[in-house]
Scaffold this motif. Structure first.
Motif, PDB file in Angstrom:
ATOM      1  N   SER A  63       0.857  -1.201   0.000  1.00 13.75           N
ATOM      2  CA  SER A  63       0.000   0.000   0.000  1.00 13.75           C
ATOM      3  C   SER A  63       0.883   1.237   0.000  1.00 13.75           C
ATOM      4  O   SER A  63       1.726   1.409   0.882  1.00 13.75           O
ATOM      5  CB  SER A  63      -0.919   0.052   1.220  1.00 13.75           C
ATOM      6  OG  SER A  63      -1.550   1.330   1.241  1.00 13.75           O
ATOM      7  N   ARG A  86      -3.379  -0.063  -3.510  1.00 17.79           N
ATOM      8  CA  ARG A  86      -3.473  -0.947  -2.341  1.00 17.79           C
ATOM      9  C   ARG A  86      -3.749  -2.334  -2.914  1.00 17.79           C
ATOM     10  O   ARG A  86      -4.776  -2.533  -3.561  1.00 17.79           O
ATOM     11  CB  ARG A  86      -4.647  -0.468  -1.487  1.00 17.79           C
ATOM     12  CG  ARG A  86      -4.684  -0.965  -0.095  1.00 17.79           C
ATOM     13  CD  ARG A  86      -5.877  -0.362   0.641  1.00 17.79           C
ATOM     14  NE  ARG A  86      -5.693   1.010   1.066  1.00 17.79           N
ATOM     15  CZ  ARG A  86      -6.543   2.023   0.791  1.00 17.79           C
ATOM     16  NH1 ARG A  86      -7.622   1.824   0.058  1.00 17.79           N
ATOM     17  NH2 ARG A  86      -6.307   3.229   1.249  1.00 17.79           N
ATOM     18  N   ASP A 114      -1.007   3.582   6.244  1.00 19.96           N
ATOM     19  CA  ASP A 114      -2.290   3.666   5.541  1.00 19.96           C
ATOM     20  C   ASP A 114      -3.440   3.438   6.533  1.00 19.96           C
ATOM     21  O   ASP A 114      -3.537   2.346   7.111  1.00 19.96           O
ATOM     22  CB  ASP A 114      -2.274   2.574   4.448  1.00 19.96           C
ATOM     23  CG  ASP A 114      -3.563   2.542   3.653  1.00 19.96           C
ATOM     24  OD1 ASP A 114      -4.498   3.298   3.977  1.00 19.96           O
ATOM     25  OD2 ASP A 114      -3.628   1.736   2.697  1.00 19.96           O
ATOM     26  N   TYR A 116      -6.376   2.655   6.163  1.00 20.29           N
ATOM     27  CA  TYR A 116      -7.170   1.467   5.814  1.00 20.29           C
ATOM     28  C   TYR A 116      -6.699   0.266   6.644  1.00 20.29           C
ATOM     29  O   TYR A 116      -7.504  -0.566   7.053  1.00 20.29           O
ATOM     30  CB  TYR A 116      -6.994   1.186   4.318  1.00 20.29           C
ATOM     31  CG  TYR A 116      -7.713  -0.052   3.814  1.00 20.29           C
ATOM     32  CD1 TYR A 116      -9.062  -0.001   3.446  1.00 20.29           C
ATOM     33  CD2 TYR A 116      -7.040  -1.268   3.714  1.00 20.29           C
ATOM     34  CE1 TYR A 116      -9.716  -1.138   2.983  1.00 20.29           C
ATOM     35  CE2 TYR A 116      -7.684  -2.410   3.249  1.00 20.29           C
ATOM     36  CZ  TYR A 116      -9.020  -2.336   2.887  1.00 20.29           C
ATOM     37  OH  TYR A 116      -9.662  -3.464   2.430  1.00 20.29           O
ATOM     38  N   PHE A 117      -5.396   0.181   6.903  1.00 23.66           N
ATOM     39  CA  PHE A 117      -4.851  -0.911   7.708  1.00 23.66           C
ATOM     40  C   PHE A 117      -4.624  -0.493   9.164  1.00 23.66           C
ATOM     41  O   PHE A 117      -4.873  -1.257  10.079  1.00 23.66           O
ATOM     42  CB  PHE A 117      -3.518  -1.400   7.117  1.00 23.66           C
ATOM     43  CG  PHE A 117      -3.685  -2.084   5.791  1.00 23.66           C
ATOM     44  CD1 PHE A 117      -4.217  -3.361   5.714  1.00 23.66           C
ATOM     45  CD2 PHE A 117      -3.318  -1.447   4.614  1.00 23.66           C
ATOM     46  CE1 PHE A 117      -4.387  -3.999   4.489  1.00 23.66           C
ATOM     47  CE2 PHE A 117      -3.474  -2.067   3.384  1.00 23.66           C
ATOM     48  CZ  PHE A 117      -4.010  -3.345   3.317  1.00 23.66           C
ATOM     49  N   HIS A 120      -7.757  -0.553  10.960  1.00 19.42           N
ATOM     50  CA  HIS A 120      -8.340  -1.914  10.952  1.00 19.42           C
ATOM     51  C   HIS A 120      -7.195  -2.916  10.895  1.00 19.42           C
ATOM     52  O   HIS A 120      -6.973  -3.573   9.876  1.00 19.42           O
ATOM     53  CB  HIS A 120      -9.259  -2.103   9.732  1.00 19.42           C
ATOM     54  CG  HIS A 120     -10.417  -1.167   9.727  1.00 19.42           C
ATOM     55  ND1 HIS A 120     -11.587  -1.440  10.393  1.00 19.42           N
ATOM     56  CD2 HIS A 120     -10.554   0.063   9.175  1.00 19.42           C
ATOM     57  CE1 HIS A 120     -12.412  -0.415  10.245  1.00 19.42           C
ATOM     58  NE2 HIS A 120     -11.809   0.509   9.508  1.00 19.42           N
ATOM     59  N   PRO A 121      -6.472  -3.058  11.996  1.00 16.58           N
ATOM     60  CA  PRO A 121      -5.256  -3.884  11.952  1.00 16.58           C
ATOM     61  C   PRO A 121      -5.510  -5.340  11.607  1.00 16.58           C
ATOM     62  O   PRO A 121      -4.597  -6.049  11.188  1.00 16.58           O
ATOM     63  CB  PRO A 121      -4.663  -3.732  13.357  1.00 16.58           C
ATOM     64  CG  PRO A 121      -5.708  -3.092  14.188  1.00 16.58           C
ATOM     65  CD  PRO A 121      -6.655  -2.403  13.302  1.00 16.58           C
ATOM     66  N   ARG A 123      -6.893  -6.350   9.103  1.00 18.48           N
ATOM     67  CA  ARG A 123      -6.619  -6.507   7.667  1.00 18.48           C
ATOM     68  C   ARG A 123      -5.132  -6.790   7.427  1.00 18.48           C
ATOM     69  O   ARG A 123      -4.760  -7.551   6.546  1.00 18.48           O
ATOM     70  CB  ARG A 123      -7.011  -5.225   6.918  1.00 18.48           C
ATOM     71  CG  ARG A 123      -8.507  -4.983   6.929  1.00 18.48           C
ATOM     72  CD  ARG A 123      -8.837  -3.590   6.411  1.00 18.48           C
ATOM     73  NE  ARG A 123     -10.280  -3.405   6.277  1.00 18.48           N
ATOM     74  CZ  ARG A 123     -10.894  -2.239   6.168  1.00 18.48           C
ATOM     75  NH1 ARG A 123     -10.171  -1.123   6.170  1.00 18.48           N
ATOM     76  NH2 ARG A 123     -12.191  -2.170   6.036  1.00 18.48           N
ATOM     77  N   LEU A 124      -4.321  -6.165   8.254  1.00 18.78           N
ATOM     78  CA  LEU A 124      -2.871  -6.366   8.162  1.00 18.78           C
ATOM     79  C   LEU A 124      -2.511  -7.774   8.656  1.00 18.78           C
ATOM     80  O   LEU A 124      -1.722  -8.498   8.035  1.00 18.78           O
ATOM     81  CB  LEU A 124      -2.201  -5.293   9.029  1.00 18.78           C
ATOM     82  CG  LEU A 124      -0.700  -5.148   9.004  1.00 18.78           C
ATOM     83  CD1 LEU A 124      -0.184  -4.972   7.594  1.00 18.78           C
ATOM     84  CD2 LEU A 124      -0.288  -3.960   9.873  1.00 18.78           C
ATOM     85  N   THR A 125      -3.145  -8.155   9.750  1.00 20.07           N
ATOM     86  CA  THR A 125      -2.904  -9.489  10.312  1.00 20.07           C
ATOM     87  C   THR A 125      -3.249 -10.563   9.290  1.00 20.07           C
ATOM     88  O   THR A 125      -2.546 -11.557   9.142  1.00 20.07           O
ATOM     89  CB  THR A 125      -3.761  -9.683  11.584  1.00 20.07           C
ATOM     90  OG1 THR A 125      -3.607  -8.540  12.393  1.00 20.07           O
ATOM     91  CG2 THR A 125      -3.336 -10.898  12.356  1.00 20.07           C
ATOM     92  N   ILE A 127      -3.148 -10.391   6.063  1.00 20.29           N
ATOM     93  CA  ILE A 127      -2.110 -10.477   5.018  1.00 20.29           C
ATOM     94  C   ILE A 127      -0.939 -11.311   5.536  1.00 20.29           C
ATOM     95  O   ILE A 127      -0.453 -12.224   4.868  1.00 20.29           O
ATOM     96  CB  ILE A 127      -1.633  -9.067   4.606  1.00 20.29           C
ATOM     97  CG1 ILE A 127      -2.750  -8.329   3.866  1.00 20.29           C
ATOM     98  CG2 ILE A 127      -0.380  -9.148   3.729  1.00 20.29           C
ATOM     99  CD1 ILE A 127      -2.439  -6.880   3.562  1.00 20.29           C
ATOM    100  N   PRO A 143       5.387  -1.652   8.511  1.00 17.62           N
ATOM    101  CA  PRO A 143       4.115  -0.939   8.376  1.00 17.62           C
ATOM    102  C   PRO A 143       4.066   0.404   9.087  1.00 17.62           C
ATOM    103  O   PRO A 143       3.000   0.995   9.217  1.00 17.62           O
ATOM    104  CB  PRO A 143       3.136  -1.910   9.041  1.00 17.62           C
ATOM    105  CG  PRO A 143       3.973  -2.563  10.124  1.00 17.62           C
ATOM    106  CD  PRO A 143       5.421  -2.426   9.757  1.00 17.62           C
TER     107      PRO A 143
END
Ligand code: SF4
Length: 356
Positions: A63, A86, A114, A116-117, A120-121, A123-125, A127, A143
């Protein structure tokens, strides 16, 4: 204090700690013959602990959005020039699998801060979990600053490394480079990650107003932190940023920092980044004592670099095949995946025994 180049180099070769003044003395050197002696000693130390092995890291910049406005960065929030994208989880996993098949040793998952992540962690987790499950490779996350509980989640998802560069350990300069960001919070995040058992990469940027004595302070912090990978990178002026008209940092200063870091941290990983100027300069960085090639990027998949957003990427020069000639010219070879895993495990065992 009496300073002699050969005395200081000899101390490094004997595994003795260098004094601050001795490190500063090395950083002040300018004569080619002296620099060559420092580079030669750095290579000897690398060989002692790593033989001819070089580790290879991919760079998946998934991203390019960021809420921050670092004055040196092309991807700062207020710059409307960079490509903004992204990538989806499936795209990231597919890229990581291709990089694994090509022989990469670690996947570096990088993003700007970002929202977005960051907001809303999970979403990162997700990935990290998917990339780990599918590739089974070591994972580095880059990050930006994260909350403690997010770091915990990412460790559970399979992240091995946390890269978070301070760039300078001078608070005033930090305030200019990373305006509006909290110096202490950045330190805390990497210290927390280290305490929780992650391997940590710390880094500094040359040519942004750091004095030589401040590099020494940075090296001291890296030691206190217990960093496992230490990087130095040259500042490149970025279009559309407040530092866009500044002079580019000195390549020689980066090379000397690499070599001096090898003298101070003979057993650690020190990157030769392809992000500064692609393949150009790779051999010099390796000959200065680097032992990891970072920022290997798959061509033609729409990924950007950081310091150089497009340079050498789609031409395929920042690939494993693209770097082989340079590695061999330096008398080195790509490590096997098993050799990297072995290094990683032994370092993880060692750092868990170090004071946090
Ligand atoms: S350096 Fe990182 S945190 Fe700073 S603006 Fe660039 S992407 Fe954002």
């Amino acid at each position: 204090m009496y300073m002699s180049l050969e005395y200081i180099l000899g101390k490094s070769l004997e595994g003795r700690e260098l004094e601050e003044e001795e490190v500063l003395f090395l950083l002040e050197q300018k004569e080619k013959v002296t620099l060559d002696r420092i580079f030669e000693t750095a290579r000897k130390l690398r060989e002692r602990y790593f033989g001819t092995k070089v580790f290879l890291y991919s760079f998946v910049y998934f991203s390019t959005y960021c809420k921050n406005n670092c004055s040196f960065c092309y991807f700062r929030n207020s710059n409307d020039m960079p490509p903004r994208y992204r990538k989806s989880v499936d795209e990231i996993v597919s890229t990581a699998m291709k990089m694994k098949a090509a022989g990469i040793h670690l996947i570096d998952l990088t993003m700007g801060e970002d929202p977005y992540f960051i907001d809303h962690p999970e979403r990162l987790t997700e990935i990290v979990r998917r990339v780990k499950e599918e590739t089974k490779l070591p994972i580095m996350i880059s990050p930006g600053v994260l909350a403690d509980e997010v770091i915990d989640e990412l460790i559970r998802a399979g992240a091995d490394w946390y890269a978070l560069y301070q760039e300078t350990h001078n608070r005033v300069l930090f305030g200019k480079l990373r305006a509006g960001q909290d110096y202490q919070a950045r330190l805390h995040a990497k210290e927390y990650a280290k305490k929780q058992g992650m391997l940590v990469e710390e880094g500094l940027l040359t040519g942004v107003g750091n004095q030589l004595a401040e590099y020494v302070k940075s090296f001291e912090y890296m030691k206190r932190l217990g960093a496992s990978q230490v990087r130095t990178m040259t500042f490149i002026p970025q279009k559309g940023s407040p530092m866009g008209e500044c002079e580019q940092g000195s390549f020689l200063s980066e090379l000397l920092n690499i070599a001096v870091m090898r003298l101070i941290f003979p057993k650690l990983l020190i990157p030769a980044s392809l992000d500064v100027d692609g393949l150009r300069g790779l051999e010099e960085r390796l000959n200065a004592g680097a032992n990891v090639i970072t920022s290997i990027i798959p061509p033609k998949e729409g990924y950007a670099g950081v310091a150089n957003a497009v340079y050498d990427i789609d031409e395929g020069h920042r690939t494993i095949e693209g770097i082989q000639e340079s590695i061999h010219k330096c008398g080195l070879r790509s490590a096997t995946a098993e050799e990297y895993e072995n290094w990683l495990q032994s370092r993880q065992n060692e750092t868990r025994r170090l004071p946090a």
